[in-house]
Write an enzyme that holds these catalytic residues in place. Sequence first.
Site, PDB file in Angstrom:
ATOM      1  N   GLU A  81      24.064 -23.029 -14.855  1.00  0.00           N
ATOM      2  CA  GLU A  81      23.277 -23.643 -13.898  1.00  0.00           C
ATOM      3  C   GLU A  81      21.772 -23.967 -13.846  1.00  0.00           C
ATOM      4  OE1 GLU A  81      23.520 -20.351 -10.976  1.00  0.00           O
ATOM      5  OE2 GLU A  81      25.679 -21.404 -10.002  1.00  0.00           O
ATOM      6  N   GLU A 112      39.112  -9.751 -25.988  1.00  0.00           N
ATOM      7  CA  GLU A 112      37.599  -9.418 -26.106  1.00  0.00           C
ATOM      8  C   GLU A 112      37.797  -7.661 -27.368  1.00  0.00           C
ATOM      9  OE1 GLU A 112      37.816  -5.307 -23.146  1.00  0.00           O
ATOM     10  OE2 GLU A 112      37.755  -7.306 -22.107  1.00  0.00           O
TER      11      GLU A 112
END
Length: 269
Positions: A81, A112
């Site tokens: 953004e 992960e």
Amino acid sequence: MDYTKITETPSNHDDLELLETNSILKKMNEEDQKVAVAVSEAIPQITKLVDALAERFEKGGRLFYIGAGTSGRLGVLDASEIPPTYGMPHTRVIGLIAGGDIAIRKSVEHAEDDTEQAWKDMMAYEMTELDTVVGIAASGTTPYVLGGIEQAKKNGLLTAGITNNPGSPLAKNSDIPIEMNVGPEFVTGSTRMKSGTSQKLALNMISTALMIKIGRVKGNKMVNMQLSNNKLVDRGARYVAEGLGIPYEKAESLLKKHGSVKAAIEAGS
């Protein structure tokens, strides 16, 4: 472990399946109201990070977010953004998630758990000592994040860790630990809830304050936003009209000619 893993402690509420919808929502909201308080207590550390970031950014440094699951997605979201909101190149704030971009939409099993992959992912960007790495992990124990932070420190980068378990390995291994104790989740262990909300708030604070510090905001306006749709062109034209005290049509013409609110105002002054 020499700390309490708060993110795994039992919820303050039980028999959730027996509750009426309105009661479920009210109790969730009660828990959510604790989040902003927890974030406020981390402001001194967030301040330290933003000030260090701004100094490094001015010299060409970059900001990297690394995380897995919800934490990784929030980092990618915040980074994505920045270009449309503040007109920064997409190469300055970068979000990396365990498992790669496919993990933004779908869970990638065991991604992960790899302690080496985060640094490998970062190396594709030719890291320098001016760069900053922010690890995000509610548990503070995610191997992908811990390995990335460790290697970043070894290579002279500034590191920070956003976690919801005070005293966790991530907090201890980061130069700037940002610890937000939001308490047990409404659904036990579901860290996409309060923990994720606190992370989103912290990331908003970090990136927004950074953009203000480096001059991407004027007054309270996004004067460098990308004019990528009609809504943003209209918003920008109104900003220019207000800033220069001129009619909307003239402001819109200046905006389209110069490409940003900041440039249009400077040209019209």
